[in-house]
Design an enzyme around this catalytic site. Structure first.
Site, PDB file in Angstrom:
ATOM      1  N   TRP A  11      -8.060 -10.862  20.522  1.00 29.62           N
ATOM      2  CA  TRP A  11      -9.389 -11.437  20.309  1.00 29.62           C
ATOM      3  C   TRP A  11      -9.838 -12.351  21.461  1.00 29.62           C
ATOM      4  CZ3 TRP A  11      -9.598 -12.827  14.308  1.00 29.62           C
ATOM      5  CH2 TRP A  11      -9.691 -11.606  13.600  1.00 29.62           C
ATOM      6  N   LYS A  12      -8.972 -12.550  22.421  1.00 23.09           N
ATOM      7  CA  LYS A  12      -9.306 -13.357  23.605  1.00 23.09           C
ATOM      8  C   LYS A  12      -9.991 -14.675  23.181  1.00 23.09           C
ATOM      9  CE  LYS A  12      -9.364  -9.158  26.299  1.00 23.09           C
ATOM     10  NZ  LYS A  12      -9.830  -8.423  27.463  1.00 23.09           N
ATOM     11  N   GLU A  98      -5.769 -11.162  32.581  1.00 22.88           N
ATOM     12  CA  GLU A  98      -6.698 -12.295  32.708  1.00 22.88           C
ATOM     13  C   GLU A  98      -5.930 -13.575  33.023  1.00 22.88           C
ATOM     14  OE1 GLU A  98      -8.695 -11.519  28.990  1.00 22.88           O
ATOM     15  OE2 GLU A  98      -9.564  -9.727  29.909  1.00 22.88           O
ATOM     16  N   GLU A 168      -2.166  -1.940  30.902  1.00 22.83           N
ATOM     17  CA  GLU A 168      -3.601  -2.224  30.888  1.00 22.83           C
ATOM     18  C   GLU A 168      -4.126  -2.209  32.324  1.00 22.83           C
ATOM     19  OE1 GLU A 168      -4.831  -4.486  27.090  1.00 22.83           O
ATOM     20  OE2 GLU A 168      -4.153  -5.979  28.516  1.00 22.83           O
TER      21      GLU A 168
HETATM   22  P1  13P Z   1     -11.062  -4.192  26.143  1.00 22.44           P
HETATM   23  O1  13P Z   1     -10.576  -3.354  24.998  1.00 22.44           O
HETATM   24  O2  13P Z   1     -12.218  -5.069  25.791  1.00 22.44           O
HETATM   25  O3  13P Z   1     -11.271  -3.366  27.366  1.00 22.44           O
HETATM   26  O4  13P Z   1      -9.869  -5.221  26.503  1.00 22.44           O
HETATM   27  C1  13P Z   1      -8.584  -4.751  26.649  1.00 22.44           C
HETATM   28  C2  13P Z   1      -7.640  -5.900  26.734  1.00 22.44           C
HETATM   29  O5  13P Z   1      -7.679  -6.667  27.666  1.00 22.44           O
HETATM   30  C3  13P Z   1      -6.688  -6.071  25.628  1.00 22.44           C
HETATM   31  O6  13P Z   1      -5.711  -7.014  25.942  1.00 22.44           O
END
Ligand code: 13P
Length: 252
Positions: A11-12, A98, A168
């Site tokens: 969910w960042k 990130e 990723e």
């Molecule tokens: P998205 O699914 O929004 O591209 O993000 C992927 C992610 O960074 C999951 O950790």
């Protein structure tokens, strides 16, 4: 060999505590009949405890998005593995791109976090992946190879029985542009053979490797059909329970 698929939502830095609880409640209700897939959501630190409480009697498991490797002490603003575990989490995402890009996390820093997670009984999800520039420089295998090899340095296979890897590719995160099944397939195969080289074929057979980067209800089935894809790490499309459940139900 049986690897239970793991569909995990990162969910960042989204959702206040009440918002996180509301989505988690909806998701927990929608997941009551899910048994063949493991489901996990990773809300921000503040929301871990209340979200874990509402998911308690559901199949939805909880994760954190980060940790600091020290047990406790004068580390203003940091949160330890033990604190995360005590708040109700079972998993922890480590080395997300990130964090590597925006907060300068190195592989040796990541390795300390992996050790600390394992020491507290948290299941680590180690994220790896190349940037677009690195792919253009033909470092698509070299970059995740180093991130896995150095990130797991000093850990024995017995300690890593709950390890999950997540491939990723940075260029596919939040862009709507998922990697193609061919691209995913080759890197996942590479990573599985790397774990065989680092540990053993038995280890490689049981370690789960997730794909992350613009996973959506529309592309999840094709990705999950790949032999070496054992789940997904989902960002944007995990934020709404109604969308996320369509990813979790990828095989229906
Ligand atoms: P998205 O699914 O929004 O591209 O993000 C992927 C992610 O960074 C999951 O950790």
């Amino acid at each position: 060999m049986s690897r239970i698929p793991l569909i995990a939502g990162n969910w960042k830095m989204y959702k206040t505590v009440p918002e996180a609880v509301e989505t988690a409640e909806k998701l927990a209700a929608l997941c009551q009949s899910i048994h063949s897939v493991e489901v996990m959501i990773a809300p921000n630190f503040l929301a871990i405890h209340p979200v874990a409480a509402v998911c308690k009697n559901s199949p939805v498991k909880i994760g954190a998005q980060n940790l600091y490797f020290e047990k406790q002490g004068a580390f203003t603003g940091e949160v330890s593995a033990g604190m995360i575990k005590a708040a109700g989490a079972e998993y922890v995402i480590i080395g997300h791109s990130e964090r590597r890009q925006l907060f300068g996390e190195s592989d040796s820093f990541v390795a300390k976090k992996i050790k600390s997670a394992i020491g507290c009984g948290l299941k680590p999800i180690l994220c790896v992946g190349e940037t677009e520039a690195q792919r253009d420089e033909e470092k698509t295998f070299q970059v995740p190879d180093k991130q896995v090899s150095d990130g797991l340095k000093g850990c024995g296979s017995d300690e890593l029985k709950d390890l999950v890897l997540a491939y990723e590719p940075v260029w596919a995160i939040g862009t709507g542009k998922s990697a193609t099944t061919d691209q995913v397939n080759t890197v996942h195969q590479y990573l599985r053979s790397l774990t065989a080289k680092l540990y053993s074929t038995t280890f490689a057979d049981q370690v789960r490797i997730l794909y992350g980067g613009s996973v959506k209800p529309e592309n999840v089935s094709a990705l999950m059909d790949l032999k070496d894809v054992d789940g997904a790490l989902v960002g944007g499309a995990s934020l709404e329970a109604d969308t996320f459940i369509n990813i979790i139900r990828f095989d229906t």
